[in-house]
Design a protein around this motif. Structure first.
Motif, mmCIF file in Angstrom:
data_model
loop_
_atom_site.group_PDB
_atom_site.id
_atom_site.type_symbol
_atom_site.label_atom_id
_atom_site.label_comp_id
_atom_site.label_asym_id
_atom_site.label_seq_id
_atom_site.Cartn_x
_atom_site.Cartn_y
_atom_site.Cartn_z
ATOM 1 N N PHE A 7 -5.149 17.596 -1.619
ATOM 2 C CA PHE A 7 -5.974 16.574 -2.477
ATOM 3 C C PHE A 7 -5.894 15.292 -1.982
ATOM 4 C CE2 PHE A 7 -4.174 19.887 -5.485
ATOM 5 C CZ PHE A 7 -5.130 20.956 -5.391
ATOM 6 N N PRO A 8 -6.775 14.470 -2.602
ATOM 7 C CA PRO A 8 -6.785 13.034 -2.191
ATOM 8 C C PRO A 8 -5.493 12.427 -2.808
ATOM 9 C CG PRO A 8 -8.909 13.626 -3.075
ATOM 10 C CD PRO A 8 -8.156 15.043 -3.305
ATOM 11 N N PRO A 9 -4.948 11.254 -2.156
ATOM 12 C CA PRO A 9 -3.764 10.797 -2.989
ATOM 13 C C PRO A 9 -4.126 10.358 -4.624
ATOM 14 C CG PRO A 9 -4.584 9.385 -1.287
ATOM 15 C CD PRO A 9 -5.394 10.611 -1.203
ATOM 16 N N VAL A 10 -3.084 10.160 -5.094
ATOM 17 C CA VAL A 10 -3.378 9.327 -6.630
ATOM 18 C C VAL A 10 -2.492 8.418 -6.533
ATOM 19 C CG1 VAL A 10 -2.932 9.884 -9.302
ATOM 20 C CG2 VAL A 10 -3.828 11.825 -7.752
ATOM 21 N N THR A 11 -3.088 7.177 -6.389
ATOM 22 C CA THR A 11 -2.382 5.790 -6.408
ATOM 23 C C THR A 11 -3.442 4.660 -6.662
ATOM 24 O OG1 THR A 11 -2.964 5.516 -3.793
ATOM 25 C CG2 THR A 11 -0.908 6.591 -4.130
ATOM 26 N N ASP A 12 -2.643 3.581 -6.963
ATOM 27 C CA ASP A 12 -3.452 2.521 -6.716
ATOM 28 C C ASP A 12 -2.848 1.258 -6.402
ATOM 29 O OD1 ASP A 12 -1.999 1.207 -8.924
ATOM 30 O OD2 ASP A 12 -3.191 2.243 -10.443
ATOM 31 N N ASP A 13 -3.161 0.074 -6.046
ATOM 32 C CA ASP A 13 -2.404 -1.137 -5.474
ATOM 33 C C ASP A 13 -1.227 -1.450 -6.485
ATOM 34 O OD1 ASP A 13 -3.636 -2.623 -7.621
ATOM 35 O OD2 ASP A 13 -4.636 -3.956 -6.227
ATOM 36 N N ARG A 14 -0.783 -0.799 -7.397
ATOM 37 C CA ARG A 14 0.334 -1.176 -8.100
ATOM 38 C C ARG A 14 1.424 0.014 -7.885
ATOM 39 N NH1 ARG A 14 0.118 -1.180 -13.682
ATOM 40 N NH2 ARG A 14 -1.083 0.649 -13.415
ATOM 41 N N THR A 15 1.330 0.945 -7.216
ATOM 42 C CA THR A 15 2.091 2.006 -7.096
ATOM 43 C C THR A 15 3.274 1.607 -6.707
ATOM 44 O OG1 THR A 15 0.110 3.675 -6.691
ATOM 45 C CG2 THR A 15 2.436 4.315 -6.030
ATOM 46 N N ARG A 16 4.627 1.784 -7.289
ATOM 47 C CA ARG A 16 5.929 1.520 -6.843
ATOM 48 C C ARG A 16 6.873 2.573 -6.145
ATOM 49 N NH1 ARG A 16 8.821 -2.868 -10.973
ATOM 50 N NH2 ARG A 16 7.300 -4.394 -10.464
ATOM 51 N N LEU A 17 6.437 3.813 -6.850
ATOM 52 C CA LEU A 17 7.063 5.244 -6.393
ATOM 53 C C LEU A 17 5.747 6.052 -5.893
ATOM 54 C CD1 LEU A 17 9.448 7.075 -6.310
ATOM 55 C CD2 LEU A 17 8.972 7.547 -8.729
#
Length: 164
Positions: A7-17
């Protein structure tokens, strides 16, 4: 052998982990959801990391809660051939571009590899790049990794330190 895709990644520019699996299993692929199999322990484990019970939420709310907690998801493999859902059956894996994703995550502090296959493939891709990012092997959330939830929890809850 059936070709399966992540699947596509589940992230945003605040992702730390960032938590990386290997490749979605058949149930997840059929439902187009990360960790859809009811016996997979991912959602209880990541709930312990975030401090919020994500198991009670619907899927879109779970993903929103992960983003809010600064946790991202993806897989180390973009595709592979595999009959069934076992990592041991994977052949012809094609890697996701983990390095490119990592470059888009300015606050990333740690990557947790969900299981030995994700860890092995992920280290090959990121080992030299991730000098300022902790790379952490986690016990697989899969029900096939039969050590039980209680035995898996300490390694997973240790990820909390990267979210604060």
């Amino acid at each position: 052998m059936t070709l399966k895709r992540s699947f596509p990644p589940v992230t945003d520019d605040r992702t730390r982990l960032l938590v990386l699996g290997s490749l979605p299993g058949d149930r997840s692929l059929a439902e187009a959801r990360y960790y859809a199999h009811p016996q997979n322990q991912f959602w209880p484990l990541i709930s312990a990391v975030t401090g919020a019970d994500l198991t009670r939420l619907d899927y879109d709310e779970r993903l929103a809660a992960l983003r809010e907690a600064r946790v991202g998801l993806w897989d180390v493999m973009a595709s592979a051939r595999r009959n069934g859902s076992m990592d041991a059956a994977i052949i012809d894996p094609v890697a996701n571009d983990l390095a490119a994703l990592v470059r888009t995550l300015p606050d990333l502090r740690a990557i947790g590899f969900n299981g030995a296959t994700a860890h092995r493939h992920g280290l090959k891709q990121l080992g030299a790049l991730a000098t300022d990012i902790a790379l952490i092997a986690l016990p697989s959330s899969s029900a096939l990794h039969t050590v039980g939830l209680a035995a898996k929890l300490p390694a997973w809850t240790a990820l909390r330190e990267y979210l604060s």
